[in-house]
Write an enzyme that holds these catalytic residues in place. Structure first.
Site, PDB file in Angstrom:
ATOM      1  N   LYS A  76     -23.399 -47.541  91.436  1.00  0.00           N
ATOM      2  CA  LYS A  76     -23.880 -48.519  90.471  1.00  0.00           C
ATOM      3  C   LYS A  76     -24.908 -47.831  89.573  1.00  0.00           C
ATOM      4  CE  LYS A  76     -25.881 -53.201  90.316  1.00  0.00           C
ATOM      5  NZ  LYS A  76     -26.381 -54.344  91.126  1.00  0.00           N
ATOM      6  N   SER A 151     -24.173 -58.798  90.172  1.00  0.00           N
ATOM      7  CA  SER A 151     -24.273 -57.823  89.119  1.00  0.00           C
ATOM      8  C   SER A 151     -23.516 -56.523  89.382  1.00  0.00           C
ATOM      9  CB  SER A 151     -25.752 -57.507  88.869  1.00  0.00           C
ATOM     10  OG  SER A 151     -26.329 -56.875  89.997  1.00  0.00           O
ATOM     11  N   SER A 175     -25.643 -59.829  94.622  1.00  0.00           N
ATOM     12  CA  SER A 175     -24.920 -58.906  93.737  1.00  0.00           C
ATOM     13  C   SER A 175     -23.992 -57.907  94.396  1.00  0.00           C
ATOM     14  CB  SER A 175     -25.903 -58.138  92.870  1.00  0.00           C
ATOM     15  OG  SER A 175     -26.283 -58.946  91.788  1.00  0.00           O
TER      16      SER A 175
END
Ligand code: GLN
EC number: 6.3.5.7
Length: 482
Positions: A76, A151, A175
């Protein structure tokens, strides 16, 4: 070779069926051909990946390979990566090349992993749909008109789309688990303090926790073995021995006590989701578990408390982005104040600004007691609910999300509707406990996630339960049409 799990790829590498260089090149080719439709990567680090793969092959030839050596993953874009742009999904950091590595990145490097690149995400991890990314939304491989969740939506979409076998994520209010559910993969949010936050760009520091995302529980266990551990550079990291999470995957579930919170099975949930979750619970009973109804009476307060605490912490954390030290700076500022105002005004997107305003308001004199202090009191009640229930049962189960993936644009004009998608995930971050989402069926052709919640440091138990379920079912093996 590209449709194998990390565990299968590790076997293939060890048996010499293919090299890490071949494997890495195949993934890079696939990303090039297919990520146009998914937008799951912000940056693909082709050169670095190939040189890491070569180093891994040499290490293997020298007889020095560990369990993760040569395995390709992605990170990420919230984890600082030395020499690589680390954008956090924001225009603010579009030009930021990190001078150092996050501890999680260091751990994977030391294990000999190959990083294919940095995945798309909501700006500063604020969002549930990936639509707040400066780089445009990632898309759900099951239906590219739908969001992948957020997210950590880029990581989830890349895994579900077969562009990478595993990826890191972070979870402040859901997330990791929510995008895992919406994309039909497995994701684990560890206990707060289990995985170092050093070099993980801060959103809400008392809630943020990094964790693994992959197709199977076994793969997330293999990744957690690399990620978890004490880090003196993170003051909230916990100094506790890390077990080998793969060793207990095959323990029997006989006598496992499962609690079903009555608050997680209301009529506001998509009935198809409830049906799939109930069928999954039956499967656990068939594996020897027992089930009882429990109650988490304060769970309806989790979203309001979170949306005070998280923005309050964010407003403080994001004050460092001022156009002075690094990141975006506006053109031709007339004076210092103009530079601050325009750098932040132009560098941050709408959702981030909304959170900074809410957080600043909640912390301001005269409102602190009414909002922030109250939210902290609610946080303690929510934590106490979990502690109480987890003295009676071993694992709490329920749906990860109230609905399957929604259409792009469907909730962008209504932030509260978006916030409600995290209703089952957020309370766990407030409590600091670990949770997992695993695939357990489909609703209108879109994946459904089952959430497993355990006590502090019960990651082994969660992974064991998830793995046993995956030995008995095929949901985690389903892949979208390509
Ligand atoms: N959707 C939640 C938020 O927007 C949680 C995000 C997260 O876990 N990073 O804050």
């Amino acid at each position: 070779m590209l449709d194998k799990t990390l565990a299968e790829l590790a076997q293939g590498l060890a048996a010499g069926e293919f090299s890490s260089t071949e494997l890495t090149q195949s993934y890079l080719d696939r990303i090039k051909a297919e990520d146009g439709a998914l937008n799951s990567f912000i940056t693909v680090t082709e050169e670095q990946a190939l040189s890491q793969a070569q180093a891994a092959d040499q290490r293997r030839a020298a007889g020095d390979a560990g369990p993760f050596t040569g395995l390709p993953i992605a990170h990420k874009d919230i984890f600082c990566t030395e020499g690589v742009r680390t954008s956090c999904g924001s225009r603010m950091l579009d030009n930021f090349i990190s001078p150092y590595n996050a501890t999680v990145i260091e751990n994977f490097n030391r294990a000999g992993a190959v990083s294919l690149g940095k995945t798309n995400m909501d700006e500063f991890a604020m969002g549930s749909s990936n639509e707040s990314s400066f780089y445009g939304p990632a898309r759900n491989p099951w239906n590219t008109e739908c969001v992948p969740g957020g997210s950590s939506g880029g990581s989830a979409a890349a895994i579900a789309g077969g562009l990478v076998p595993g990826a890191t994520g972070t979870d402040t209010g859901g997330s990791i688990r929510q995008p895992a559910a919406l994309c039909g993969i497995t994701g684990l949010k560890p206990t707060y303090g289990r995985v170092s936050r050093y070099g993980m760009i801060a959103y809400a520091s008392s809630l943020d926790q990094g964790g693994p995302m992959a197709r199977t529980a076994e793969d997330t266990a293999i990744m957690l073995n690399v990620m978890a551990g004490f880090d003196p550079k993170d003051s909230t990291s916990i100094d506790k021995a890390v077990p080998d999470y793969t060793l207990t995957l095959n323990d029997s579930l006989k006598g496992l006590k499962i609690g079903l919170p009555k608050e997680y099975f209301s009529d506001e949930i998509d009935p198809q989701i409830t049906a799939q979750v109930q069928a999954a619970i039956k499967e656990f009973e068939a594996l020897g578990a027992t089930v009882k109804e429990v109650s988490l009476p304060n769970s309806h307060l989790a979203i309001p408390a979170y949306y005070i605490i998280a923005p309050a912490e964010a407003s403080s954390n994001l004050s460092r982005f001022d156009g002075v030290r690094y990141g975006y700076r506006c053109n031709d500022p007339v004076d210092l104040e103009d530079m601050y105002k325009r750098s932040r005004g132009e560098g941050f997107g709408e959702e981030v600004k909304r959170r900074i305003m809410v957080g600043t308001y909640a912390l301001s004199e005269g409102f602190y007691d009414a909002y922030y202090k109250k939210a902290l009191q609610i946080r303690r009640l929510i934590q106490q609910d979990f502690v109480n229930v987890l003295t009676e049962v071993d694992i709490i189960m329920g749906p990860t999300t109230p609905h399957p993936a929604f259409k792009l644009g469907e909730k962008t004009s209504d932030p509260v509707a978006m916030y409600m998608e995290d209703i089952f995930t957020i309370s766990l971050n407030l409590a600091g406990m670990p949770g997992m989402s695993i695939p357990c069926g489909f609703a209108n052709g879109l994946p459904v996630g089952l959430q497993l919640i355990g006590n502090y440091f019960a990651e082994q138990r969660l992974l064991n339960a998830a793995h046993q379920f995956q030995q008995a079912t095929e949901w985690h093996r389903q892949t979208p049409a390509r």
